[in-house]
Design a protein around this motif. Structure first.
Motif, PDB file in Angstrom:
ATOM      1  N   GLU A 272     -85.491 -54.119  26.573  1.00 16.08           N
ATOM      2  CA  GLU A 272     -87.561 -55.022  27.461  1.00 16.08           C
ATOM      3  C   GLU A 272     -87.238 -53.616  27.739  1.00 16.08           C
ATOM      4  O   GLU A 272     -88.868 -52.987  28.403  1.00 16.08           O
ATOM      5  CB  GLU A 272     -87.364 -56.044  27.768  1.00 16.08           C
ATOM      6  N   SER A 273     -86.001 -52.633  28.466  1.00 14.52           N
ATOM      7  CA  SER A 273     -86.295 -51.190  29.408  1.00 14.52           C
ATOM      8  C   SER A 273     -85.625 -50.699  29.515  1.00 14.52           C
ATOM      9  O   SER A 273     -84.123 -50.972  29.597  1.00 14.52           O
ATOM     10  CB  SER A 273     -86.929 -52.000  30.795  1.00 14.52           C
ATOM     11  N   GLN A 274     -85.705 -49.305  28.645  1.00 17.86           N
ATOM     12  CA  GLN A 274     -84.514 -48.669  28.032  1.00 17.86           C
ATOM     13  C   GLN A 274     -84.328 -47.891  29.524  1.00 17.86           C
ATOM     14  O   GLN A 274     -84.599 -47.069  30.236  1.00 17.86           O
ATOM     15  CB  GLN A 274     -85.216 -47.000  27.110  1.00 17.86           C
TER      16      GLN A 274
ATOM     17  N   ARG B 282     -78.392 -56.976  24.008  1.00 18.23           N
ATOM     18  CA  ARG B 282     -79.144 -55.665  24.367  1.00 18.23           C
ATOM     19  C   ARG B 282     -78.975 -54.454  24.770  1.00 18.23           C
ATOM     20  O   ARG B 282     -79.264 -53.592  25.204  1.00 18.23           O
ATOM     21  CB  ARG B 282     -80.264 -56.114  25.651  1.00 18.23           C
TER      22      ARG B 282
ATOM     23  N   ASN C 176     -84.338 -57.018  21.884  1.00 20.19           N
ATOM     24  CA  ASN C 176     -84.533 -57.665  23.284  1.00 20.19           C
ATOM     25  C   ASN C 176     -84.185 -56.014  23.851  1.00 20.19           C
ATOM     26  O   ASN C 176     -83.891 -56.166  25.250  1.00 20.19           O
ATOM     27  CB  ASN C 176     -82.984 -58.487  23.452  1.00 20.19           C
TER      28      ASN C 176
ATOM     29  N   ALA D  43     -81.263 -63.269  24.458  1.00 19.25           N
ATOM     30  CA  ALA D  43     -81.176 -61.881  24.526  1.00 19.25           C
ATOM     31  C   ALA D  43     -80.624 -61.252  25.453  1.00 19.25           C
ATOM     32  O   ALA D  43     -80.389 -59.920  25.579  1.00 19.25           O
ATOM     33  CB  ALA D  43     -83.147 -62.191  25.278  1.00 19.25           C
TER      34      ALA D  43
ATOM     35  N   ALA E 292     -87.304 -50.001  19.223  1.00 16.99           N
ATOM     36  CA  ALA E 292     -87.322 -50.607  19.503  1.00 16.99           C
ATOM     37  C   ALA E 292     -88.789 -51.508  19.563  1.00 16.99           C
ATOM     38  O   ALA E 292     -89.678 -50.710  19.332  1.00 16.99           O
ATOM     39  CB  ALA E 292     -87.459 -50.719  21.237  1.00 16.99           C
ATOM     40  N   LYS E 293     -88.780 -53.133  19.854  1.00 16.34           N
ATOM     41  CA  LYS E 293     -89.726 -53.841  19.422  1.00 16.34           C
ATOM     42  C   LYS E 293     -90.602 -53.296  18.336  1.00 16.34           C
ATOM     43  O   LYS E 293     -90.976 -55.246  17.522  1.00 16.34           O
ATOM     44  CB  LYS E 293     -91.574 -53.366  20.543  1.00 16.34           C
TER      45      LYS E 293
ATOM     46  N   ASP F 110     -80.224 -50.927  26.763  1.00 20.42           N
ATOM     47  CA  ASP F 110     -81.601 -51.715  27.923  1.00 20.42           C
ATOM     48  C   ASP F 110     -80.652 -51.486  29.923  1.00 20.42           C
ATOM     49  O   ASP F 110     -79.447 -51.656  29.220  1.00 20.42           O
ATOM     50  CB  ASP F 110     -81.317 -53.413  28.083  1.00 20.42           C
TER      51      ASP F 110
END
Length: 412
Positions: A370-372, A224, A368, A221, A382-383, A227
Motif C-alpha cells: 500500500e505504501s512502498q 506485505r 498488500n 493484509a 504493485a496494485k 511496504d
C-alpha cells in the motif's frame, strides 16, 4: 562474461503447484496474477498462539490426489510433493512407464520435514506411552522422504536428494537438479520443494524469534513485502515442482519449453544464524554467480522475483542489494504477499512463478503493498500486474544460516 564454461540451459517442460492460492498451477497462478492475498483469519491448529494465522492450503484432498493408502502412510509435506510432481509430469507430457528410470532423478527442497507427524506422535508418547507411537513415525517425519516417496511413486532410479538450506531449499534443489543434467548424470530431473509446518511448535518458535507478523486485525493484509508498515512474515505451506530436461532433449521430443534455467548461484553470508548480512554481500555473490553462470550482465535482467519476506530486515537488505547490483531497471515482485512464506517450498513455488512470468510476459503484483518503504528504491510492481517482455529473470531465495541461492531464467 568471459572466462567460465559455456552456458548450460535446463528446459522447464512441466510445472506443478499446491499453494494457499489454489491446488494446481491454474488456480494458483490465477490468484497470484490477481495479487489476491490468501492469509486465513485463523488456522485451527494454531489456535491460541499470538500469531495464530497463516496461508494454509485449502481444498486439498489427499485421498483423491494420491490414494487412501498413501495418504494414510505419509506426512502432509510428502502428500503435497506427490501431487505437485504428478501435475508437473503430466504437464511435461512424460509417462514414467516409458522412460529410462535409471536416468531420472529427484531433487526436492525441504526445511522442517514431517512436522505435523512429529508433533502428533510426540503428544501420543506423552499421553499414552511408547507402545502407542506409530511405527511409521520415522519414515513420515524424515526430511529425505519427500524425495524418496516421489522416486518410489514414479519409478525414478537416478539420484534422489533433498536439499536443506532453510528458506532457500527449493531454489537450491532446482540448481542442483540443473547440475545433474549438465554433468550427464540424469536426462530428466523432477525438482522443487515442499513444506507443511503450520503446527504449534514450529510457529511458536518463529513467533518467539519475532519473525512473524502479528497483524491479527487484518491477517489477509499481514504479508506485505516492501511496504513501510511490514512487521514480519506470514507462515505458509505448499509445494512447487518443475520438470527439467536438457534443452536439446526437450526440443527433440517436441516438448513445450516454458522457460530455461540458464544460471544458478549460491553463497553464504558467514555472518549470523538468523539475520541477513547488513550489506547483502553474500546475496550479491549469489546474484553475480548466477549471472556469470549464464554468461549475462546485470543490465540484461528484466525482472526479479524477490525473496521479499515482509520482514523489516530482509526486505531492506535485499532491496539495497538489488539496487546496487542491478539498478532500478528490473521490475521487482514478491509473491509472498499472496501465498505467504512456505519456508523450504518457497523458492520452488517462486521458481514455477518465475518460469510462468517469463513464458507469459506478465509480472504479477506484490499483494498488500500500500505504501512502498522509501528506503526501497526499486520498481516494485504493485496494485496490478504488468504486461512486459521478460527475456531474463532472477529468482532470489535467502535462508537462515546465511544460505543464499539464486536462479536465472531465460525465455525458451
Amino acid at each position: 562474461m568471459p572466462g567460465g564454461p559455456a552456458p548450460f540451459g535446463a528446459a522447464v517442460t512441466g510445472v506443478g503447484l499446491v499453494t494457499a492460492a489454489g491446488v494446481g498451477v491454474a488456480a494458483s497462478w490465477e490468484r497470484i496474477r490477481a495479487g489476491a492475498a490468501t492469509a486465513a483469519t485463523a488456522v485451527p491448529e494454531l489456535s491460541g498462539l499470538p500469531a495464530g494465522f497463516g496461508c494454509a492450503v485449502t481444498g486439498f484432498d489427499p485421498v483423491r490426489a494420491i490414494g487412501r493408502r498413501k495418504a494414510w502412510r505419509i506426512d502432509r509435506c510428502s502428500q503435497f510433493a506427490l501431487a505437485a510432481a504428478a501435475e508437473a509430469l503430466a504437464d511435461a507430457g512424460l509417462d514414467p512407464d516409458h522412460w529410462d528410470r535409471a536416468r531420472v532423478g529427484v531433487v526436492l527442497g525441504n526445511g522442517i520435514g514431517g512436522a505435523a507427524t512429529w508433533e502428533k506422535q510426540h503428544r501420543t508418547l506423552l499421553s499414552d506411552g511408547p507402545l502407542k507411537v506409530s511405527p511409521l513415525l520415522i519414515p513420515m517425519l524424515s526430511v529425505n522422504m519427500s524425495a524418496g516417496y516421489v522416486a518410489m511413486e514414479f519409478g525414478a532410479r537416478g539420484p534422489s536428494l533433498v536439499t536443506a538450506t532453510a528458506c532457500a531449499s527449493g531454489t537450491t534443489a532446482v540448481g542442483v537438479a540443473r547440475d545433474l543434467l549438465r554433468s550427464g548424470a540424469c536426462d530428466v530431473v523432477v525438482a522443487g520443494g515442499t513444506e507443511a509446518c503450520l503446527v504449534p511448535s514450529i510457529i511458536t518458535g518463529f513467533g518467539q524469534m519475532g519473525a512473524l507478523s502479528r497483524r491479527r486485525d487484518r491477517p489477509e493484509a499481514a504479508s506485505r513485502p516492501f511496504d513501510v508498515d511490514r512487521d514480519g512474515f506470514v507462515p505458509a505451506e505448499g509445494a512447487g515442482v518443475l520438470v527439467l530436461e536438457r534443452v536439446e532433449d526437450a526440443r527433440a521430443r517436441g516438448a513445450r519449453v516454458r522457460a530455461v534455467v540458464s544460471g544458478y548461484g549460491a553463497s553464504s553470508d558467514a555472518y549470523h544464524a538468523t539475520a541477513p548480512e547488513p550489506y547483502g554481500t553474500g546475496a550479491e555473490l549469489a546474484v553475480r554467480a548466477a549471472l556469470r553462470d549464464a554468461g549475462l550482465h546485470p543490465g540484461d535482467v528484466d525482472h526479479v522475483n524477490a525473496h521479499g519476506t515482509s520482514t523489516p530486515l530482509n526486505d531492506a537488505t535485499e532491496a539495497r542489494m538489488i539496487r546496487r547490483v542491478l539498478g532500478d531497471r528490473p521490475a521487482v515482485t514478491s509473491v509472498k504477499g499472496v501465498v505467504g512464506h512456505s519456508l523450504g517450498a518457497a523458492g520452488a513455488i517462486e521458481a514455477v512463478v518465475t518460469a510462468l512470468t517469463v513464458e507469459q510476459s506478465f509480472v504479477p503484483p506484490t499483494a498488500n503493498l500500500e505504501s512502498q518503504d522509501p528506503a526501497v528504491e526499486l520498481d516494485v510492481v504493485a496494485k496490478a500486474g504488468r504486461e512486459m517482455p521478460v527475456e531474463v529473470a532472477l529468482s532470489n531465495s535467502f535462508g537462515f544460516g546465511g544460505q543464499n541461492s539464486v536462479l536465472l531464467f531465460t525465455r525458451g
